[in-house]
Every structure is written in structure tokens, then in C-alpha cells.
Scaffold this active site. Structure first.
Site, PDB file in Angstrom:
ATOM      1  N   ARG A 121       0.767  -1.352  -0.081  1.00  0.00           N
ATOM      2  CA  ARG A 121       0.061  -0.118  -0.149  1.00  0.00           C
ATOM      3  C   ARG A 121       0.807   1.268  -0.102  1.00  0.00           C
ATOM      4  O   ARG A 121       0.230   2.284   0.531  1.00  0.00           O
ATOM      5  CB  ARG A 121      -1.013   0.129   1.125  1.00  0.00           C
ATOM      6  N   LYS A 143       3.088  11.967 -10.523  1.00  0.00           N
ATOM      7  CA  LYS A 143       2.573  11.029 -11.288  1.00  0.00           C
ATOM      8  C   LYS A 143       3.204   9.839 -11.556  1.00  0.00           C
ATOM      9  O   LYS A 143       4.367  10.027 -12.054  1.00  0.00           O
ATOM     10  CB  LYS A 143       1.976  11.812 -12.508  1.00  0.00           C
ATOM     11  N   GLU A 185       9.467  20.375 -23.501  1.00  0.00           N
ATOM     12  CA  GLU A 185       8.912  20.568 -22.096  1.00  0.00           C
ATOM     13  C   GLU A 185       9.392  21.897 -21.618  1.00  0.00           C
ATOM     14  O   GLU A 185       8.895  22.559 -20.872  1.00  0.00           O
ATOM     15  CB  GLU A 185       9.048  19.405 -21.182  1.00  0.00           C
ATOM     16  N   LYS A 227       7.113  24.000 -12.079  1.00  0.00           N
ATOM     17  CA  LYS A 227       6.597  22.671 -11.703  1.00  0.00           C
ATOM     18  C   LYS A 227       6.129  22.449 -10.332  1.00  0.00           C
ATOM     19  O   LYS A 227       4.888  22.114 -10.082  1.00  0.00           O
ATOM     20  CB  LYS A 227       7.016  21.416 -12.229  1.00  0.00           C
ATOM     21  N   GLU A 237      -4.342  17.549 -10.100  1.00  0.00           N
ATOM     22  CA  GLU A 237      -5.017  18.381 -11.354  1.00  0.00           C
ATOM     23  C   GLU A 237      -6.511  18.437 -11.242  1.00  0.00           C
ATOM     24  O   GLU A 237      -7.342  17.950 -12.250  1.00  0.00           O
ATOM     25  CB  GLU A 237      -4.564  17.246 -12.337  1.00  0.00           C
ATOM     26  N   ARG A 241      -3.252  22.710 -12.259  1.00  0.00           N
ATOM     27  CA  ARG A 241      -2.147  22.034 -12.863  1.00  0.00           C
ATOM     28  C   ARG A 241      -2.451  21.666 -14.360  1.00  0.00           C
ATOM     29  O   ARG A 241      -1.494  21.260 -15.096  1.00  0.00           O
ATOM     30  CB  ARG A 241      -2.151  20.618 -12.144  1.00  0.00           C
ATOM     31  N   ASN A 245      -0.463  21.086 -19.368  1.00  0.00           N
ATOM     32  CA  ASN A 245      -1.049  20.316 -20.680  1.00  0.00           C
ATOM     33  C   ASN A 245      -0.770  21.421 -21.947  1.00  0.00           C
ATOM     34  O   ASN A 245      -1.190  21.160 -23.008  1.00  0.00           O
ATOM     35  CB  ASN A 245      -2.481  20.080 -20.395  1.00  0.00           C
ATOM     36  N   HIS A 248      -0.268  20.134 -25.211  1.00  0.00           N
ATOM     37  CA  HIS A 248      -0.374  18.596 -25.176  1.00  0.00           C
ATOM     38  C   HIS A 248      -1.784  18.085 -25.830  1.00  0.00           C
ATOM     39  O   HIS A 248      -1.934  17.027 -26.011  1.00  0.00           O
ATOM     40  CB  HIS A 248      -0.516  18.111 -23.775  1.00  0.00           C
ATOM     41  N   HIS A 252      -0.834  15.181 -28.001  1.00  0.00           N
ATOM     42  CA  HIS A 252      -1.336  13.901 -27.609  1.00  0.00           C
ATOM     43  C   HIS A 252      -2.215  13.262 -28.787  1.00  0.00           C
ATOM     44  O   HIS A 252      -1.933  12.011 -29.287  1.00  0.00           O
ATOM     45  CB  HIS A 252      -2.252  13.824 -26.448  1.00  0.00           C
ATOM     46  N   HIS A 264       7.277  12.109 -27.829  1.00  0.00           N
ATOM     47  CA  HIS A 264       6.367  13.156 -27.148  1.00  0.00           C
ATOM     48  C   HIS A 264       6.903  14.406 -27.367  1.00  0.00           C
ATOM     49  O   HIS A 264       5.970  15.405 -27.498  1.00  0.00           O
ATOM     50  CB  HIS A 264       6.447  12.814 -25.735  1.00  0.00           C
TER      51      HIS A 264
HETATM   52 ZN    ZN Z   1       4.523  16.131 -21.661  1.00  0.00          ZN
END
Ligand code: ZN
Ligand code: ADP
Length: 362
Positions: A121, A143, A185, A227, A237, A241, A245, A248, A252, A264
Site C-alpha cells: 500500500r 504522477k 517541455e 513545476k 490536477e 495543474r 498541458n 499537449h 497527444h 512526445h
Molecule cells: Zn509532456
């Protein structure tokens, strides 16, 4: 010797990001202080182990540890590999007070972070990112993610690391195309929230290209500082947050349409240009700044144009079928000027389509 640090403020889960060349002796002191007596379980991949096996030993000198080297690459970011990490931890008698060290790029960070989030856990995890992309982005913020055959990052957990240790020297051995992925980025971060970083990128490109240079360390630290502040304001998010993106949405879509043949960072670079062009079209962003963005992308060999094989219609439908778009609203982040963005969920898809058409033409 005091390395530069940035703190991610999250109450009792706050943690420090340490920057500097050869910071391994401080790393050792830190481990001995906060994890005395336990075994450290190092997760890396075979590429990193073959280049930095000696460094891993130097970082862990005097600390009881074992090392698992995973097969490298995004194609192994799956549950079989997570299962391998669980086995490694169980065989190494990992307990609640054990520590996982993710030593590698974003894939290692995601896999080791996810395993640490779920084993017993949740046990502690430290990130030692070795790619520029993971140093400026994925190692900070908690993340973690694992791909399923049905889609990328469908499994995941928020699990903040207990520290992040960044040695910019590691990027020296990155193939240029991997370095470029990180720079996309970096440019995103500067555009969305750091005017000084933007000037730094424009004025010191040559120094930044030198691994281990003060200019590169400053670049990485600036991204992490930004960040950290975004994550501190909105860890999971719920709102703010989402500014991360920027670029993105289209990015994406391109990754998915190309079956991930477009990398990416390259996809994000194209997406940043789409967002900026859309903002120009709406009268919110200056054409001159858009040109500076294009120049910056060119400086780092990042694409700005839409490849001819993807039609604007295909991109729009990929955007609409994105799971992040399921509430029916497209949350689009648009730049207003260098260092400021706005989120809009009321944009006209036709405007975006025109921008994409224009971005495809010469
Ligand atoms: Zn990214
Ligand atoms: P990310 O770009 O998300 O950080 P990966 O973890 O897949 O993604 O790393 C990209 C590739 O670079 C992988 O093949 C990995 O093994 C390799 N790699 C990671 N760190 C280094 C490094 N410092 N030098 C050379 N190759 C590296």
C-alpha cells in the site's frame, strides 16, 4: 557544498529536489540520515545500467542495496514489468520502511513509482532522473503510470517521491533526439510561466547544450521550480495543474494518430505552435512572439509544422475521442504572452481546424 534545492510544498509530503554535478555524497548522507539501516532497492534499465553501472555503485557506496535492470523503452512500460519489480521487492524483503530508488528516464520513474505506490500500500520512492525529459518534468509531481494494451497510462497513482536528485551531467550521453524531447517541455515551461527562463533559452542556447554546464542546471532548476509551484497549488490536477498541458492537446492527438511514431517532445512542440497560432488568431497572443517560439523550436531541432499525413479533421476527431475530453468540453490551454496562459473550454473547433490547416501549409 550546498547543492541548489527546490522544495515541493505539500504539507507532510513536502520534499526537496536537489541539483548539481556529482551530488552523490550528499545523496548518501541524506539516505543514511532518513533511511538508516534499511536496504535500498534500485530500479534502473539496461541502457542506463550499461552506461552508468559504475555511477550507480558510486551513488550507493556504503549503503546496502540491490539493483534491478529492466528492459529499456516505452514498450516495456507495462504490467509484466511492474510484476517484475514486485518480485524484486518481495525477494529483497522490502518492508514498509524500505526505499525504492528510480535511477533512469521517465519510463523507469513511472514504473518504479507505480510499484512503490502499490507495494504494501505504498513505500517510499526517490527519483534520480537521467534524461532531460524526466529531469525537467516527469520526476517531479508524483504522477506514475503504466500502459495497458488498450492505451497509454491507463494505470497510475499519485505517489509523491520523498526526494528528487538531479545531476545534469547524466544527459551528456543522451542521443540528440532524446535531449530534444526534454527541450520541448522546457520551452513549454518557459512559455507558460517563466519569462526569465525564456530569455535564458534565447540568450544561452550554446551553453545549455553543454551537459553539466551552469546554464543547463539553471534551465532544469527553473523548470522544476515552476513545476513545484504548480503541483503545490493543485497536486491532483483539479484545475490549475492543467496549465502544464499547454501544447499537449494537439500533441497527444499526434502521438496517438502516429501510433507513437512521433515522439512526445516533438508532438508537444507542434502542439505548442498550434496553441500559439490559435491564440494569435483569437487576438490574444502576438504574431511576433509566435515567431520567437518558432525560432526557439528551430534552434532545438524541434518541429513546428504539422506533418502532411495527418489531416486537420483526423486530429480534431482524435482530440474529441481523448479520454480527457469525455465531459464533452475541450479544456484548451492558450498562451497570452511569454509567462502567462489561460484555460478555455468554449473554443470553436472550426477555429482550431483553420489553424491546423494553416500549420500544415507552408
Ligand atoms: Zn509532456
Ligand atoms: P523518457 O524520455 O520519458 O525519460 P525513457 O526512460 O524511455 O524515457 O528514456 C529514453 C531512452 O534513453 C531509454 O532508452 C533509456 O534507456 C535511455 N536513457 C536514459 N537515461 C540515459 C542517459 N543518461 N544516457 C543515455 N541513454 C539514457
Amino acid at each position: 557544498l550546498n547543492p541548489e534545492t527546490v522544495t515541493v510544498l505539500l504539507g507532510d509530503r513536502s520534499y526537496d529536489i536537489f541539483f548539481g554535478r556529482e551530488i552523490y555524497s550528499l545523496f548518501q548522507e541524506w539516505i543514511c540520515r532518513f533511511y538508516p539501516g534499511g536496504t535500498v532497492h534500485v530500479v534502473t534499465d539496461r541502457n542506463v545500467a550499461s552506461i552508468y553501472g559504475g555511477d550507480i555503485q558510486r551513488w550507493l557506496a556504503g549503503i546496502p542495496h540491490d539493483v534491478l535492470a529492466l528492459p529499456p523503452g516505452e514498450e516495456h512500460k507495462n504490467f509484466d514489468t511492474v510484476r517484475e519489480i514486485y518480485g524484486f521487492l518481495a525477494r529483497g524483503d522490502a518492508g514498509r520502511d524500505s526505499l525504492v530508488v528510480a535511477f533512469g528516464g521517465g519510463v523507469v520513474g513511472d514504473l518504479a513509482g507505480f510499484a512503490a505506490a502499490t507495494y504494501l500500500r505504498g513505500i517510499s520512492c526517490i527519483q534520480v532522473p537521467t534524461t532531460l525529459l524526466s529531469q525537467v518534468d516527469s520526476s517531479v509531481g508524483g504522477k506514475t503510470g503504466v500502459d495497458l494494451p488498450e492505451g497509454k497510462n491507463l494505470l497510475g497513482a499519485f505517489h509523491q517521491p520523498t526526494a528528487v536528485w538531479i545531476d545534469p551531467q547524466f544527459v551528456e550521453t543522451l542521443p540528440p533526439r532524446e535531449f530534444r524531447q526534454g527541450m520541448a517541455e522546457v520551452i513549454k515551461m518557459a512559455l507558460l510561466g517563466d519569462e526569465d527562463l525564456w530569455s535564458h533559452l534565447q540568450d544561452h542556447a550554446r551553453e545549455i547544450k553543454q551537459a553539466g554546464s551552469a546554464a543547463l542546471t539553471h534551465t532544469i532548476a527553473s523548470c522544476c521550480r515552476l513545476k513545484a509551484s504548480v503541483v503545490a497549488a493543485d497536486e491532483k490536477e483539479a484545475g490549475h495543474r492543467r496549465v502544464l498541458n499547454l501544447g499537449h492537446t494537439v500533441g497527444h492527438a499526434l502521438e496517438r494518430l502516429s501510433d507513437y511514431q512521433i515522439l512526445h517532445g516533438d508532438a508537444v512542440a507542434i502542439g505548442l505552435n498550434s496553441a500559439a497560432r490559435l491564440a494569435v488568431r483569437l487576438g490574444w497572443f502576438s504574431r511576433e512572439t509566435l515567431m520567437r517560439l518558432e525560432e526557439l523550436c528551430r534552434e532545438w531541432q524541434l518541429p513546428t509544422r504539422l506533418p502532411p499525413e495527418f489531416t486537420p479533421d483526423a486530429i480534431l476527431s482524435a482530440i474529441k475521442s481523448d479520454k480527457k475530453c469525455l465531459d464533452g468540453k475541450l479544456h484548451f490551454i492558450l498562451p497570452l504572452r511569454i509567462g502567462a496562459v489561460i484555460e478555455r473550454s468554449d473554443l470553436d473547433m472550426e477555429e482550431l481546424k483553420r489553424v491546423l490547416q494553416e500549420q500544415q501549409g507552408s
